[in-house]
Design a protein around this motif. Sequence first.
Motif, PDB file in Angstrom:
ATOM      1  N   CYS A 107       0.841  -1.209   0.000  1.00 11.08           N
ATOM      2  CA  CYS A 107       0.000   0.000   0.000  1.00 11.08           C
ATOM      3  C   CYS A 107       0.876   1.260   0.000  1.00 11.08           C
ATOM      4  N   GLU A 108       1.890   1.260  -0.849  1.00  9.77           N
ATOM      5  CA  GLU A 108       2.830   2.372  -0.858  1.00  9.77           C
ATOM      6  C   GLU A 108       3.058   2.969  -2.244  1.00  9.77           C
ATOM      7  N   LYS A 141       7.821   0.451   7.117  1.00  2.43           N
ATOM      8  CA  LYS A 141       7.194  -0.872   6.997  1.00  2.43           C
ATOM      9  C   LYS A 141       8.133  -1.963   7.491  1.00  2.43           C
ATOM     10  N   ARG A 182      -2.712  15.027   3.488  1.00  5.58           N
ATOM     11  CA  ARG A 182      -1.726  14.338   4.330  1.00  5.58           C
ATOM     12  C   ARG A 182      -0.445  15.157   4.432  1.00  5.58           C
ATOM     13  N   THR A 210      -8.813   1.909   3.919  1.00  8.67           N
ATOM     14  CA  THR A 210      -8.203   2.489   5.118  1.00  8.67           C
ATOM     15  C   THR A 210      -7.700   3.894   4.780  1.00  8.67           C
ATOM     16  N   TYR A 229       8.905   2.558   1.666  1.00  8.17           N
ATOM     17  CA  TYR A 229       8.393   1.955   2.907  1.00  8.17           C
ATOM     18  C   TYR A 229       9.381   2.015   4.080  1.00  8.17           C
ATOM     19  N   GLU A 281      -4.733   4.795   5.008  1.00 10.87           N
ATOM     20  CA  GLU A 281      -3.495   4.555   4.263  1.00 10.87           C
ATOM     21  C   GLU A 281      -3.781   4.386   2.757  1.00 10.87           C
ATOM     22  N   GLU A 282      -4.844   3.635   2.469  1.00  8.95           N
ATOM     23  CA  GLU A 282      -5.205   3.438   1.064  1.00  8.95           C
ATOM     24  C   GLU A 282      -5.689   4.748   0.448  1.00  8.95           C
ATOM     25  N   ASP A 320      -4.753   7.696   1.242  1.00 13.51           N
ATOM     26  CA  ASP A 320      -3.546   8.519   1.001  1.00 13.51           C
ATOM     27  C   ASP A 320      -2.896   8.142  -0.322  1.00 13.51           C
ATOM     28  N   GLN A 321      -2.839   6.842  -0.602  1.00 12.74           N
ATOM     29  CA  GLN A 321      -2.226   6.409  -1.855  1.00 12.74           C
ATOM     30  C   GLN A 321      -3.107   6.742  -3.050  1.00 12.74           C
TER      31      GLN A 321
END
Lengths: 104, 347
Positions: free
Chosen positions: A43-44, B52, B194, A64, B49, A66-67, A69-70
Amino acid sequence: MGVIHVTDRAGQRHTLEAIEGWRVMEIIRDWGLPIEGLCGGACECATCHVFVDEQWLDKLYPPTEEEEDQLDTVVTKPNSRLSCQIIWTPELDGLEVTLAPTGN
Amino acid sequence: MTDHIETDVVIIGAGPVGLFAVFELGLLDIKCHLIDILPKVGGQCAELYPEKPIYDIPGFPMVTGQGLVDNLMAQIEPFHPTFHLNEMVESLESIGTPEAPRFRVKTSENGTTFECKAVIIAAGGGSFQPKKPPIDGIESYEGTGVYYAVRKMEMFRNKRVLIVGGGDSALDWTVNLQPIAKRLTLLHRRDAFRAAPHTVEKMRSLVASGDMDLHLGQVSALKGDAPVLEGAVIRKDDGSELRVDCDVMLPFFGLTMKLGPIADWGLNLHENLVPVDTEKFETNVPGIFAIGDINTYPGKLKLILSGFHEGALAAQKVHRYVYPEKKLLFQYTTSSTSLQKKLGVAA
Protein backbone atom coordinates in the motif's frame (compact mmCIF):
# COMPACT_ATOMS: atom_id res chain seq x y z
CA MET A 1 -12.70 -22.07 -6.27
CA GLY A 2 -14.10 -18.88 -7.69
CA VAL A 3 -13.18 -16.30 -10.28
CA ILE A 4 -12.67 -12.62 -10.78
CA HIS A 5 -13.33 -10.73 -14.01
CA VAL A 6 -10.72 -8.20 -15.04
CA THR A 7 -11.07 -5.77 -17.93
CA ASP A 8 -7.68 -4.71 -19.22
CA ARG A 9 -6.74 -1.28 -20.59
CA ALA A 10 -7.60 -2.35 -24.12
CA GLY A 11 -11.15 -3.16 -22.95
CA GLN A 12 -10.79 -6.94 -23.07
CA ARG A 13 -12.42 -8.88 -20.24
CA HIS A 14 -10.53 -11.79 -18.67
CA THR A 15 -11.92 -14.35 -16.27
CA LEU A 16 -9.25 -15.41 -13.79
CA GLU A 17 -9.34 -18.20 -11.28
CA ALA A 18 -9.02 -16.69 -7.81
CA ILE A 19 -7.31 -18.06 -4.74
CA GLU A 20 -8.63 -17.49 -1.23
CA GLY A 21 -6.40 -15.27 0.85
CA TRP A 22 -4.57 -13.77 -2.13
CA ARG A 23 -4.70 -10.08 -2.84
CA VAL A 24 -6.61 -9.25 -6.01
CA MET A 25 -3.42 -7.51 -7.24
CA GLU A 26 -1.52 -10.79 -6.80
CA ILE A 27 -4.18 -12.78 -8.68
CA ILE A 28 -4.09 -10.30 -11.58
CA ARG A 29 -0.29 -10.28 -11.65
CA ASP A 30 -0.05 -14.06 -11.37
CA TRP A 31 -2.22 -14.43 -14.48
CA GLY A 32 0.16 -12.16 -16.37
CA LEU A 33 -2.07 -9.13 -16.86
CA PRO A 34 -0.20 -5.81 -16.91
CA ILE A 35 -0.51 -4.60 -13.33
CA GLU A 36 2.65 -3.08 -11.93
CA GLY A 37 2.36 -3.58 -8.15
CA LEU A 38 5.68 -1.79 -7.71
CA CYS A 39 5.80 -1.87 -3.90
CA GLY A 40 4.75 -5.51 -3.77
CA GLY A 41 1.43 -5.01 -1.99
CA ALA A 42 2.56 -2.72 0.84
CA CYS A 43 0.00 0.00 0.00
CA GLU A 44 2.83 2.37 -0.86
CA CYS A 45 2.67 3.08 -4.59
CA ALA A 46 -0.88 2.99 -6.08
CA THR A 47 0.35 1.17 -9.21
CA CYS A 48 -2.32 -1.53 -8.69
CA HIS A 49 -5.18 0.97 -9.00
CA VAL A 50 -8.44 -0.54 -10.31
CA PHE A 51 -12.03 0.57 -10.80
CA VAL A 52 -14.44 -1.77 -9.02
CA ASP A 53 -17.79 -2.46 -10.66
CA GLU A 54 -20.45 -0.48 -8.72
CA GLN A 55 -22.41 -3.55 -7.61
CA TRP A 56 -19.36 -4.93 -5.81
CA LEU A 57 -18.26 -1.77 -4.00
CA ASP A 58 -20.40 -2.36 -0.91
CA LYS A 59 -19.17 -5.92 -0.54
CA LEU A 60 -15.59 -4.76 0.03
CA TYR A 61 -14.07 -3.56 3.24
CA PRO A 62 -13.91 0.23 3.01
CA PRO A 63 -10.49 1.72 2.21
CA THR A 64 -8.20 2.49 5.12
CA GLU A 65 -6.78 5.97 5.61
CA GLU A 66 -3.50 4.56 4.26
CA GLU A 67 -5.20 3.44 1.06
CA GLU A 68 -6.95 6.82 0.69
CA ASP A 69 -3.55 8.52 1.00
CA GLN A 70 -2.23 6.41 -1.85
CA LEU A 71 -5.33 6.98 -3.96
CA ASP A 72 -4.48 10.68 -3.66
CA THR A 73 -1.51 10.03 -5.96
CA VAL A 74 -3.53 8.85 -8.97
CA VAL A 75 -6.52 10.13 -10.94
CA THR A 76 -9.45 8.40 -9.30
CA LYS A 77 -13.13 7.79 -9.88
CA PRO A 78 -15.63 7.21 -7.07
CA ASN A 79 -15.13 3.44 -7.54
CA SER A 80 -11.33 3.54 -7.33
CA ARG A 81 -9.58 1.01 -5.10
CA LEU A 82 -6.07 -0.40 -4.76
CA SER A 83 -6.28 -4.06 -5.70
CA CYS A 84 -3.52 -4.96 -3.22
CA GLN A 85 -5.90 -3.99 -0.44
CA ILE A 86 -8.67 -6.37 -1.54
CA ILE A 87 -8.12 -9.85 -0.14
CA TRP A 88 -10.07 -12.40 -2.14
CA THR A 89 -12.59 -14.54 -0.26
CA PRO A 90 -15.36 -16.77 -1.69
CA GLU A 91 -17.85 -13.94 -1.07
CA LEU A 92 -16.01 -12.08 -3.85
CA ASP A 93 -16.65 -14.83 -6.42
CA GLY A 94 -17.35 -12.99 -9.67
CA LEU A 95 -15.76 -9.69 -8.57
CA GLU A 96 -15.57 -7.35 -11.53
CA VAL A 97 -12.71 -4.83 -11.82
CA THR A 98 -11.11 -2.71 -14.55
CA LEU A 99 -7.43 -1.80 -14.65
CA ALA A 100 -7.01 1.97 -14.25
CA PRO A 101 -4.93 3.83 -16.84
CA THR A 102 -1.32 4.61 -16.03
CA GLY A 103 0.56 7.84 -16.85
CA ASN A 104 3.67 7.73 -19.03
CA MET B 1 32.21 22.87 -12.97
CA THR B 2 32.33 19.25 -14.07
CA ASP B 3 34.18 16.72 -11.97
CA HIS B 4 36.20 13.84 -13.35
CA ILE B 5 36.53 10.80 -11.11
CA GLU B 6 38.68 7.69 -11.59
CA THR B 7 37.58 4.66 -9.61
CA ASP B 8 37.35 0.87 -9.79
CA VAL B 9 33.59 0.46 -9.91
CA VAL B 10 30.56 2.69 -10.34
CA ILE B 11 27.41 1.34 -8.72
CA ILE B 12 24.19 2.74 -10.15
CA GLY B 13 21.57 2.78 -7.41
CA ALA B 14 22.09 3.16 -3.66
CA GLY B 15 19.32 0.85 -2.50
CA PRO B 16 19.99 -2.09 -0.16
CA VAL B 17 21.49 -4.25 -2.90
CA GLY B 18 23.83 -1.50 -4.17
CA LEU B 19 24.89 -0.77 -0.60
CA PHE B 20 25.71 -4.39 0.18
CA ALA B 21 27.71 -4.67 -3.04
CA VAL B 22 30.03 -2.05 -1.52
CA PHE B 23 30.73 -4.50 1.29
CA GLU B 24 31.48 -7.45 -0.97
CA LEU B 25 33.69 -5.31 -3.23
CA GLY B 26 35.39 -3.74 -0.23
CA LEU B 27 36.47 -7.11 1.12
CA LEU B 28 38.26 -7.61 -2.22
CA ASP B 29 39.96 -4.18 -2.02
CA ILE B 30 37.77 -2.74 -4.75
CA LYS B 31 36.83 0.93 -4.44
CA CYS B 32 33.51 2.26 -5.58
CA HIS B 33 31.33 5.28 -6.10
CA LEU B 34 27.53 5.09 -5.91
CA ILE B 35 25.11 7.24 -7.87
CA ASP B 36 21.44 7.65 -7.03
CA ILE B 37 18.70 9.94 -8.30
CA LEU B 38 17.15 10.27 -4.85
CA PRO B 39 18.50 12.80 -2.34
CA LYS B 40 19.06 9.98 0.17
CA VAL B 41 20.40 6.44 0.22
CA GLY B 42 18.17 3.38 0.61
CA GLY B 43 16.19 3.26 -2.64
CA GLN B 44 12.67 1.85 -2.33
CA CYS B 45 13.29 0.84 1.29
CA ALA B 46 13.85 4.47 2.26
CA GLU B 47 11.51 6.13 -0.25
CA LEU B 48 8.49 3.82 -0.39
CA TYR B 49 8.39 1.95 2.91
CA PRO B 50 10.82 3.33 5.53
CA GLU B 51 8.44 2.44 8.38
CA LYS B 52 7.19 -0.87 7.00
CA PRO B 53 8.48 -4.02 8.71
CA ILE B 54 10.36 -6.54 6.56
CA TYR B 55 10.39 -10.13 7.82
CA ASP B 56 12.57 -12.01 5.33
CA ILE B 57 16.04 -10.57 5.79
CA PRO B 58 18.26 -13.41 7.03
CA GLY B 59 19.20 -12.86 10.66
CA PHE B 60 16.55 -10.17 11.24
CA PRO B 61 13.19 -11.55 12.40
CA MET B 62 11.88 -8.03 11.76
CA VAL B 63 13.50 -4.88 10.49
CA THR B 64 11.99 -1.72 8.99
CA GLY B 65 13.01 -0.45 5.56
CA GLN B 66 14.95 2.43 7.10
CA GLY B 67 16.38 0.18 9.82
CA LEU B 68 17.84 -2.12 7.18
CA VAL B 69 19.35 0.82 5.30
CA ASP B 70 20.88 2.23 8.49
CA ASN B 71 22.44 -1.14 9.31
CA LEU B 72 23.83 -1.53 5.79
CA MET B 73 25.36 1.96 6.01
CA ALA B 74 27.06 0.97 9.28
CA GLN B 75 28.27 -2.28 7.74
CA ILE B 76 29.92 -0.61 4.72
CA GLU B 77 31.35 2.32 6.67
CA PRO B 78 34.89 0.79 6.82
CA PHE B 79 35.09 0.98 3.02
CA HIS B 80 34.30 4.71 2.76
CA PRO B 81 32.22 4.59 -0.41
CA THR B 82 31.53 7.94 -2.07
CA PHE B 83 27.89 8.82 -2.73
CA HIS B 84 26.63 11.03 -5.52
CA LEU B 85 23.01 11.66 -4.63
CA ASN B 86 20.41 13.65 -6.56
CA GLU B 87 22.15 12.60 -9.74
CA MET B 88 20.93 10.45 -12.58
CA VAL B 89 23.27 8.49 -14.82
CA GLU B 90 22.63 9.82 -18.26
CA SER B 91 25.14 7.90 -20.36
CA LEU B 92 27.28 4.82 -20.04
CA GLU B 93 29.89 4.36 -22.71
CA SER B 94 32.33 1.52 -23.22
CA ILE B 95 35.87 2.74 -23.84
CA GLY B 96 37.76 -0.51 -23.27
CA THR B 97 37.87 -4.01 -24.69
CA PRO B 98 35.93 -7.14 -23.67
CA GLU B 99 39.14 -8.45 -22.01
CA ALA B 100 39.97 -5.19 -20.26
CA PRO B 101 36.68 -3.32 -19.93
CA ARG B 102 36.67 0.37 -19.19
CA PHE B 103 33.67 2.65 -18.99
CA ARG B 104 32.83 6.31 -19.00
CA VAL B 105 29.76 7.19 -16.95
CA LYS B 106 28.15 10.64 -17.03
CA THR B 107 25.50 12.04 -14.72
CA SER B 108 22.90 14.63 -15.55
CA GLU B 109 22.75 17.30 -12.85
CA ASN B 110 26.37 18.34 -12.35
CA GLY B 111 27.75 16.50 -15.34
CA THR B 112 30.16 14.47 -13.26
CA THR B 113 32.21 12.03 -15.35
CA PHE B 114 33.50 8.74 -13.99
CA GLU B 115 35.98 6.36 -15.54
CA CYS B 116 35.96 2.84 -14.13
CA LYS B 117 36.74 -0.80 -14.85
CA ALA B 118 33.30 -2.19 -14.08
CA VAL B 119 29.76 -0.93 -13.64
CA ILE B 120 27.21 -2.55 -11.37
CA ILE B 121 23.60 -1.65 -12.11
CA ALA B 122 21.57 -2.02 -8.92
CA ALA B 123 18.76 0.24 -9.99
CA GLY B 124 15.75 -1.75 -8.73
CA GLY B 125 12.71 -0.76 -10.75
CA GLY B 126 14.62 2.06 -12.42
CA SER B 127 14.91 5.68 -11.39
CA PHE B 128 12.34 7.48 -9.28
CA GLN B 129 10.52 10.08 -11.32
CA PRO B 130 7.40 12.16 -10.80
CA LYS B 131 4.21 10.23 -11.37
CA LYS B 132 2.41 11.63 -14.41
CA PRO B 133 -1.37 11.63 -14.25
CA PRO B 134 -3.10 9.81 -17.13
CA ILE B 135 -4.74 12.83 -18.79
CA ASP B 136 -5.12 12.85 -22.57
CA GLY B 137 -2.54 15.03 -24.30
CA ILE B 138 -0.74 16.07 -21.10
CA GLU B 139 2.66 15.50 -22.76
CA SER B 140 2.03 18.26 -25.27
CA TYR B 141 1.90 20.85 -22.46
CA GLU B 142 4.90 19.55 -20.48
CA GLY B 143 7.53 22.25 -20.06
CA THR B 144 5.18 25.03 -21.16
CA GLY B 145 2.01 24.61 -19.13
CA VAL B 146 2.56 21.47 -17.08
CA TYR B 147 5.46 21.08 -14.62
CA TYR B 148 6.15 18.24 -12.20
CA ALA B 149 8.60 20.21 -10.09
CA VAL B 150 9.28 23.85 -9.28
CA ARG B 151 12.80 24.88 -10.20
CA LYS B 152 12.39 28.67 -10.18
CA MET B 153 9.45 30.22 -8.38
CA GLU B 154 9.73 33.36 -10.54
CA MET B 155 8.45 31.37 -13.52
CA PHE B 156 5.04 31.42 -11.90
CA ARG B 157 4.80 35.12 -11.05
CA ASN B 158 1.51 36.65 -12.25
CA LYS B 159 0.41 33.30 -13.67
CA ARG B 160 -2.86 31.53 -13.02
CA VAL B 161 -1.59 28.41 -11.27
CA LEU B 162 -3.45 25.14 -10.74
CA ILE B 163 -1.84 22.80 -8.22
CA VAL B 164 -3.10 19.23 -8.03
CA GLY B 165 -2.51 16.92 -5.08
CA GLY B 166 -2.90 16.71 -1.32
CA GLY B 167 0.54 15.87 0.03
CA ASP B 168 3.44 17.95 1.30
CA SER B 169 4.70 19.05 -2.14
CA ALA B 170 1.25 20.21 -3.24
CA LEU B 171 0.55 22.09 -0.02
CA ASP B 172 4.03 23.59 0.36
CA TRP B 173 3.95 24.98 -3.16
CA THR B 174 0.39 26.19 -2.67
CA VAL B 175 1.36 28.45 0.23
CA ASN B 176 4.70 29.43 -1.40
CA LEU B 177 3.34 30.31 -4.82
CA GLN B 178 0.05 31.88 -3.71
CA PRO B 179 1.65 35.30 -2.94
CA ILE B 180 3.24 35.64 -6.39
CA ALA B 181 0.65 33.89 -8.57
CA LYS B 182 -2.08 35.93 -10.27
CA ARG B 183 -4.56 33.39 -8.92
CA LEU B 184 -3.89 30.06 -7.31
CA THR B 185 -6.22 27.08 -7.32
CA LEU B 186 -5.63 23.88 -5.39
CA LEU B 187 -7.37 20.75 -6.59
CA HIS B 188 -7.53 17.57 -4.56
CA ARG B 189 -9.71 14.47 -4.77
CA ARG B 190 -11.08 14.74 -1.23
CA ASP B 191 -11.23 17.16 1.65
CA ALA B 192 -8.39 15.53 3.59
CA PHE B 193 -4.71 16.38 3.23
CA ARG B 194 -1.73 14.34 4.33
CA ALA B 195 0.58 17.36 4.53
CA ALA B 196 2.02 19.08 7.61
CA PRO B 197 -0.97 20.37 9.67
CA HIS B 198 0.26 24.00 9.86
CA THR B 199 0.59 24.14 6.06
CA VAL B 200 -2.92 22.74 5.65
CA GLU B 201 -4.13 25.35 8.17
CA LYS B 202 -2.42 28.13 6.21
CA MET B 203 -4.04 26.93 2.96
CA ARG B 204 -7.47 26.82 4.61
CA SER B 205 -7.14 30.36 5.90
CA LEU B 206 -6.13 31.57 2.41
CA VAL B 207 -9.26 29.91 1.05
CA ALA B 208 -11.40 31.42 3.81
CA SER B 209 -10.09 34.92 3.08
CA GLY B 210 -10.79 34.48 -0.63
CA ASP B 211 -7.10 34.70 -1.60
CA MET B 212 -7.08 31.34 -3.34
CA ASP B 213 -9.51 28.63 -4.49
CA LEU B 214 -9.86 25.04 -3.38
CA HIS B 215 -11.79 22.51 -5.42
CA LEU B 216 -12.42 18.83 -4.79
CA GLY B 217 -12.33 16.62 -7.84
CA GLN B 218 -10.11 15.35 -10.64
CA VAL B 219 -8.70 16.84 -13.79
CA SER B 220 -10.51 15.17 -16.69
CA ALA B 221 -9.17 17.23 -19.60
CA LEU B 222 -6.78 20.05 -20.45
CA LYS B 223 -7.78 23.02 -22.63
CA GLY B 224 -5.76 25.30 -24.88
CA ASP B 225 -3.88 25.03 -28.15
CA ALA B 226 -0.85 22.95 -27.16
CA PRO B 227 1.73 23.87 -26.03
CA VAL B 228 -0.19 26.82 -24.54
CA LEU B 229 -2.33 25.76 -21.60
CA GLU B 230 -5.48 27.77 -20.97
CA GLY B 231 -7.47 25.74 -18.53
CA ALA B 232 -8.47 22.41 -17.04
CA VAL B 233 -11.80 20.64 -16.83
CA ILE B 234 -12.47 19.31 -13.38
CA ARG B 235 -14.81 16.42 -12.74
CA LYS B 236 -16.34 16.32 -9.28
CA ASP B 237 -17.44 13.18 -7.46
CA ASP B 238 -21.11 13.95 -8.16
CA GLY B 239 -20.34 13.86 -11.90
CA SER B 240 -20.62 17.62 -12.46
CA GLU B 241 -17.88 19.47 -14.31
CA LEU B 242 -16.14 22.73 -13.67
CA ARG B 243 -13.68 24.70 -15.79
CA VAL B 244 -10.67 26.31 -14.12
CA ASP B 245 -8.71 28.80 -16.23
CA CYS B 246 -4.98 28.42 -15.71
CA ASP B 247 -1.67 29.12 -17.43
CA VAL B 248 0.19 26.37 -15.61
CA MET B 249 -0.72 23.15 -13.87
CA LEU B 250 1.54 21.53 -11.30
CA PRO B 251 0.54 17.91 -10.54
CA PHE B 252 2.19 16.57 -7.38
CA PHE B 253 1.33 12.88 -7.37
CA GLY B 254 4.46 11.49 -5.77
CA LEU B 255 7.13 9.35 -7.36
CA THR B 256 7.15 6.21 -9.43
CA MET B 257 9.95 4.18 -10.99
CA LYS B 258 10.87 4.27 -14.67
CA LEU B 259 13.64 2.40 -16.47
CA GLY B 260 14.92 5.69 -17.90
CA PRO B 261 18.26 5.97 -19.72
CA ILE B 262 19.28 2.36 -18.94
CA ALA B 263 17.34 1.42 -22.09
CA ASP B 264 19.92 3.27 -24.22
CA TRP B 265 23.12 1.60 -23.01
CA GLY B 266 23.29 -1.26 -25.49
CA LEU B 267 22.18 -3.85 -22.94
CA ASN B 268 19.86 -6.69 -23.81
CA LEU B 269 16.49 -6.06 -22.19
CA HIS B 270 13.60 -8.38 -21.47
CA GLU B 271 10.38 -6.64 -20.36
CA ASN B 272 12.36 -3.74 -18.89
CA LEU B 273 14.69 -6.09 -17.02
CA VAL B 274 18.34 -6.83 -17.75
CA PRO B 275 19.14 -10.50 -18.43
CA VAL B 276 22.27 -11.79 -16.65
CA ASP B 277 24.03 -15.10 -16.20
CA THR B 278 23.76 -16.72 -12.78
CA GLU B 279 27.47 -17.30 -12.28
CA LYS B 280 28.67 -13.71 -12.39
CA PHE B 281 25.48 -11.66 -12.85
CA GLU B 282 27.12 -10.02 -15.82
CA THR B 283 25.05 -8.55 -18.67
CA ASN B 284 25.68 -9.07 -22.39
CA VAL B 285 28.34 -6.35 -22.11
CA PRO B 286 31.49 -7.66 -20.35
CA GLY B 287 32.20 -5.50 -17.31
CA ILE B 288 28.60 -4.35 -16.82
CA PHE B 289 26.78 -6.27 -14.11
CA ALA B 290 23.16 -6.10 -12.98
CA ILE B 291 22.03 -7.16 -9.51
CA GLY B 292 18.79 -6.92 -7.53
CA ASP B 293 15.30 -6.24 -8.89
CA ILE B 294 16.59 -4.84 -12.20
CA ASN B 295 17.95 -8.18 -13.46
CA THR B 296 16.28 -11.33 -14.70
CA TYR B 297 17.34 -14.97 -15.09
CA PRO B 298 15.55 -18.32 -14.89
CA GLY B 299 14.10 -18.69 -11.40
CA LYS B 300 14.67 -15.06 -10.40
CA LEU B 301 12.97 -14.01 -7.18
CA LYS B 302 12.66 -10.29 -6.48
CA LEU B 303 13.87 -10.48 -2.91
CA ILE B 304 16.41 -8.28 -1.18
CA LEU B 305 18.31 -11.40 -0.08
CA SER B 306 18.66 -12.52 -3.72
CA GLY B 307 20.26 -9.17 -4.51
CA PHE B 308 22.78 -9.62 -1.70
CA HIS B 309 23.81 -13.01 -3.08
CA GLU B 310 24.05 -11.62 -6.61
CA GLY B 311 26.34 -8.80 -5.42
CA ALA B 312 28.70 -11.27 -3.74
CA LEU B 313 29.07 -13.31 -6.91
CA ALA B 314 29.40 -10.28 -9.17
CA ALA B 315 32.22 -8.99 -6.94
CA GLN B 316 34.25 -12.13 -7.66
CA LYS B 317 34.22 -11.42 -11.40
CA VAL B 318 34.75 -7.68 -10.91
CA HIS B 319 37.96 -8.59 -9.05
CA ARG B 320 39.30 -10.19 -12.25
CA TYR B 321 38.75 -6.96 -14.16
CA VAL B 322 40.19 -4.69 -11.47
CA TYR B 323 43.17 -6.90 -10.53
CA PRO B 324 43.83 -9.07 -13.63
CA GLU B 325 47.21 -10.19 -12.27
CA LYS B 326 46.06 -11.16 -8.78
CA LYS B 327 44.75 -14.57 -7.80
CA LEU B 328 41.63 -14.31 -5.69
CA LEU B 329 41.81 -16.23 -2.43
CA PHE B 330 38.41 -17.02 -0.96
CA GLN B 331 38.27 -16.09 2.72
CA TYR B 332 35.78 -15.83 5.59
CA THR B 333 35.34 -12.74 7.76
CA THR B 334 35.23 -15.03 10.83
CA SER B 335 38.76 -16.34 10.35
CA SER B 336 40.71 -14.09 8.00
CA THR B 337 42.85 -11.50 9.74
CA SER B 338 43.32 -9.65 6.47
CA LEU B 339 39.56 -9.26 6.04
CA GLN B 340 39.22 -8.28 9.68
CA LYS B 341 41.85 -5.58 9.17
CA LYS B 342 39.84 -4.17 6.29
CA LEU B 343 36.79 -4.12 8.51
CA GLY B 344 38.77 -2.41 11.27
CA VAL B 345 38.02 -5.21 13.73
CA ALA B 346 41.36 -7.07 13.81
CA ALA B 347 42.63 -7.77 17.30
